[in-house]
Design an enzyme around this catalytic site. Structure first.
Site, PDB file in Angstrom:
ATOM      1  N   THR A 166       0.848  -1.203   0.000  1.00 28.03           N
ATOM      2  CA  THR A 166       0.000   0.000   0.000  1.00 28.03           C
ATOM      3  C   THR A 166       0.880   1.250   0.000  1.00 28.03           C
ATOM      4  O   THR A 166       2.010   1.206   0.499  1.00 28.03           O
ATOM      5  CB  THR A 166      -0.882  -0.053   1.269  1.00 28.03           C
ATOM      6  OG1 THR A 166      -1.841  -1.076   1.070  1.00 28.03           O
ATOM      7  CG2 THR A 166      -1.580   1.249   1.585  1.00 28.03           C
ATOM      8  N   VAL A 195     -14.095  -3.954   2.003  1.00 27.21           N
ATOM      9  CA  VAL A 195     -13.606  -2.586   2.202  1.00 27.21           C
ATOM     10  C   VAL A 195     -12.589  -2.638   3.331  1.00 27.21           C
ATOM     11  O   VAL A 195     -12.889  -3.146   4.418  1.00 27.21           O
ATOM     12  CB  VAL A 195     -14.755  -1.624   2.574  1.00 27.21           C
ATOM     13  CG1 VAL A 195     -14.228  -0.210   2.797  1.00 27.21           C
ATOM     14  CG2 VAL A 195     -15.827  -1.632   1.492  1.00 27.21           C
ATOM     15  N   THR A 217      -0.691   1.693   7.293  1.00 21.95           N
ATOM     16  CA  THR A 217      -0.562   0.544   6.389  1.00 21.95           C
ATOM     17  C   THR A 217      -0.431  -0.722   7.218  1.00 21.95           C
ATOM     18  O   THR A 217       0.037  -0.678   8.354  1.00 21.95           O
ATOM     19  CB  THR A 217       0.640   0.706   5.431  1.00 21.95           C
ATOM     20  OG1 THR A 217       0.809  -0.523   4.708  1.00 21.95           O
ATOM     21  CG2 THR A 217       1.933   1.023   6.157  1.00 21.95           C
ATOM     22  N   GLY A 218      -0.835  -1.844   6.619  1.00 17.99           N
ATOM     23  CA  GLY A 218      -0.739  -3.123   7.324  1.00 17.99           C
ATOM     24  C   GLY A 218      -2.047  -3.880   7.232  1.00 17.99           C
ATOM     25  O   GLY A 218      -2.792  -3.733   6.268  1.00 17.99           O
ATOM     26  N   GLY A 220      -5.529  -4.489   7.292  1.00 13.83           N
ATOM     27  CA  GLY A 220      -6.623  -3.529   7.264  1.00 13.83           C
ATOM     28  C   GLY A 220      -7.659  -3.755   8.347  1.00 13.83           C
ATOM     29  O   GLY A 220      -8.115  -2.801   8.992  1.00 13.83           O
TER      30      GLY A 220
END
Ligand code: ASP
Length: 307
Positions: A166, A195, A217-218, A220
């Site tokens: 990401t 999502v 980031t990571g 979700g």
């Protein structure tokens, strides 16, 4: 105000052969963003520019190079936020758009909404004159091979180990405005319609001139459970220094969810941090006369430059 920009190219474990190219591309995005910031452009323009550059780079899981979902399609999420008025725009599950971060900015600027999904986002993109691109143009061999390894598995699948790639950026400009932008193809083999954290305000990112700007980031789902970006800023509100605030938020995520993540952040005073609890997070930053970058957890390389 001393302007600062930071960018990241995803938390996780980056395979060795991708480490040098990912870091070089992340540093190039930071450098290009810095030139804009230095020329007086707003933090908002700068974070959009950096993320767009990384969306256009097939190395990252955003724009071209996004992960594929369970049926081999791309569904992208993006969000941008302007710290001056807490304005924000996001898109989720968009398929045929080269630069979801630009569409997210149009959602912010041209609609009264904060988040548009799938068909509505595509309809809006069309109305804004944004061309659609064939899915094949966004799919890389690398992501296709990762998808092939999962093919036929039952969903919900356990997320792949490794870096998801990401991209995100945060900045503060000379007027003291902060901004955040994040864009992703999400996770390999995710369910249709999944999502993640990225388009959700407070999870994948946040920006408030009174507190600072964050891009996460990571994992979700783990990030959403703890509302990571806003949690980090909550600790800043409680008087913590940026690194300590980031560490408290990330350790909470580990302890309560068992997941992994990283974040970049700038504060209204121009302090910053890049921190992760994953093995790697590729990141780079720039301020007047100094460049920063890192890959492994705890890395912080500093380079002095004449300018
Ligand atoms: N947070 C992203 C997602 O779950 C993935 C990532 O940061 O690599 O959609």
């Amino acid at each position: 105000m001393m302007p600062v920009v930071l960018v990241h190219g995803g938390a996780g474990t980056v395979p060795e052969y991708r480490q040098a190219p990912n870091l070089a591309a992340t540093r190039a995005a930071a450098e290009s963003a810095w030139l804009l910031l230095q020329s007086g452009r707003s933090a908002l323009d700068v974070v959009e520019h950096a993320v767009k550059m990384m969306e256009d780079n097939p190395l990252f899981n955003a724009g071209v190079g996004s992960h594929l979902n369970e049926v081999g399609e791309i569904e992208q999420d993006a969000m941008i936020m302007d710290g001056s008025m807490l304005n924000s725009g996001g898109v989720t599950c968009v398929k045929n758009i080269a630069n979801p971060i630009h569409l997210a900015r149009l959602v912010m600027n041209k609609t009264g909404h904060v988040l548009l999904s799938e068909s509505g986002a595509h309809k809006f993109a069309h109305a804004m004159g944004i061309p659609t691109v064939p899915t094949a143009q966004l799919i890389t061999e690398y992501r296709k091979n990762l998808w092939e390894k999962r093919r036929g598995q039952a969903n919900p699948a356990v997320p792949d180990e490794g870096s998801k790639g990401t991209v995100g950026a945060v900045a503060i400009d000379r007027n003291g405005n902060v901004a955040s932008a994040t864009s992703t193809g999400g996770q390999n083999y995710k369910m249709i319609g999944r999502v993640g954290d990225v388009p959700c305000i407070g999870s994948g990112g946040y920006a408030d001139n009174e507190l600072g700007a964050v891009s996460s980031t990571g994992d979700g789902e783990a990030i959403m459970k703890v509302v990571l970006a806003r949690l980090m800023l909550f600790h800043m509100e409680q008087g913590k220094e940026p690194f300590e605030a980031a560490d408290l938020a990330l350790q909470h995520l580990v302890r309560r969810t068992g997941g992994t993540a990283g974040l970049i952040a700038v504060t209204p005073k121009g302090e910053w941090t890049a921190h992760c609890v994953s093995e790697h997070m590729v990141w780079a930053g720039a301020t007047q006369g100094q460049r920063y970058y890192g890959l492994k957890r705890g890395d912080k390389y500093v380079q002095e430059v004449d300018e």
